[in-house]
Design a protein around this motif. Structure first.
Motif, mmCIF file in Angstrom:
data_model
loop_
_atom_site.group_PDB
_atom_site.id
_atom_site.type_symbol
_atom_site.label_atom_id
_atom_site.label_comp_id
_atom_site.label_asym_id
_atom_site.label_seq_id
_atom_site.Cartn_x
_atom_site.Cartn_y
_atom_site.Cartn_z
ATOM 1 N N ALA A 1 0.831 -1.207 0.000
ATOM 2 C CA ALA A 1 0.000 0.000 0.000
ATOM 3 C C ALA A 1 0.865 1.257 0.000
ATOM 4 N N LEU A 2 1.959 1.238 0.748
ATOM 5 C CA LEU A 2 2.838 2.407 0.785
ATOM 6 C C LEU A 2 3.498 2.644 -0.567
ATOM 7 N N ARG A 3 3.944 1.570 -1.215
ATOM 8 C CA ARG A 3 4.532 1.728 -2.549
ATOM 9 C C ARG A 3 3.497 2.289 -3.527
ATOM 10 N N ARG A 4 2.278 1.817 -3.413
ATOM 11 C CA ARG A 4 1.220 2.289 -4.308
ATOM 12 C C ARG A 4 0.933 3.773 -4.075
ATOM 13 N N ASP A 5 0.918 4.194 -2.805
ATOM 14 C CA ASP A 5 0.542 5.569 -2.474
ATOM 15 C C ASP A 5 1.696 6.560 -2.617
ATOM 16 N N CYS A 6 2.925 6.107 -2.331
ATOM 17 C CA CYS A 6 4.056 7.035 -2.254
ATOM 18 C C CYS A 6 5.197 6.727 -3.202
#
Length: 236
Positions: A197-202
């Motif tokens: 999720a962090l890779r997707r968002d940031c």
């Protein structure tokens, strides 16, 4: 908890004397401090005491909030190496009610020049009441993802690990890119964070992408797309 270190954010740690009373405050309120002999000698313990007191006040008043910052990392199992202040997330629409609640508890509440938080003083410690994280408003959904955890024996909602790190990564910029401060947090909470999720968002932003690369090279997280990189936070 920090916003992107652009020009308007550098004054965030200004002293209380440079702030003005929050809306509804009748005038410069005296600092609410316990007698000197009642204050913990250890600074970490003093910050914990302030977090516990403010959290208890907001819980009793049923104000929506979540503990954030270094005390939240500690509540999730991080080391007791706390920073300069206590951070709480509140929704923008609740800011006036939260300020009134704290004033009723005899805490001084101030409005700083920055328009994304309020500041309070509790037991001589600075408390930041943040209603924007990296220029994004604190939402009901963000607070709903918080977990009820014990903070030095006081139960209160604590920002989810993925949301904690997301706020830190979103704050990276060419003016503020302190990987060294965030690296221990990522290492300590890595099993509780949804890295996908962090890779997707940031991950499309250059500074977070560089941080992910460092984490991979240090073998703190698995490379993107590998089986070991499956989300951790949502697992039972």
């Amino acid at each position: 908890m920090r916003q992107p270190a652009d020009d308007h954010a550098h004054g965030r740690r200004a002293g209380v004397s440079e702030l003005r009373p929050a809306a509804g405050e009748p005038g410069p309120a005296p600092r609410h401090e316990a007698p000197h002999e009642d204050l913990p000698l250890d600074r970490n313990q003093a910050i914990l005491q302030a977090a516990k007191q403010v959290g208890s006040i907001l819980k009793k008043a049923e104000q929506p909030f979540a503990l954030a910052g270094s005390v939240a990392v500690y509540a999730h199992g991080g080391t007791q190496n706390l920073q300069h202040d206590v951070d709480f997330c509140i929704r923008p629409e609740d800011a006036d009610a939260v300020a009134a609640t704290l004033r009723e508890a005899r805490l001084a509440v101030y409005t700083p020049p920055e328009d994304w938080l309020l500041k309070a003083d509790c037991l001589g410690q600075q408390v930041d009441l943040i209603f924007e994280l990296a220029h994004e408003p604190v939402t009901t959904g963000l607070l709903a993802r918080a977990r009820e955890l014990s903070v030095d024996s006081v139960l209160m909602p604590v920002l989810a690990p993925t949301d904690l790190l997301r706020g830190l990564l979103a704050a990276f910029s060419e003016h503020h890119c302190d990987f060294g401060a965030v690296l221990p947090i990522a290492r300590t909470l890595r099993e509780k964070i949804d890295w996908e999720a962090l890779r997707r968002d940031c991950g499309d932003a250059p500074m977070p992408a560089a941080f992910f690369f460092i984490l991979e090279r240090l073998e703190i997280i698995a490379p993107a797309g590998s089986a070991a990189a499956a989300p951790k936070e949502e697992q039972p």
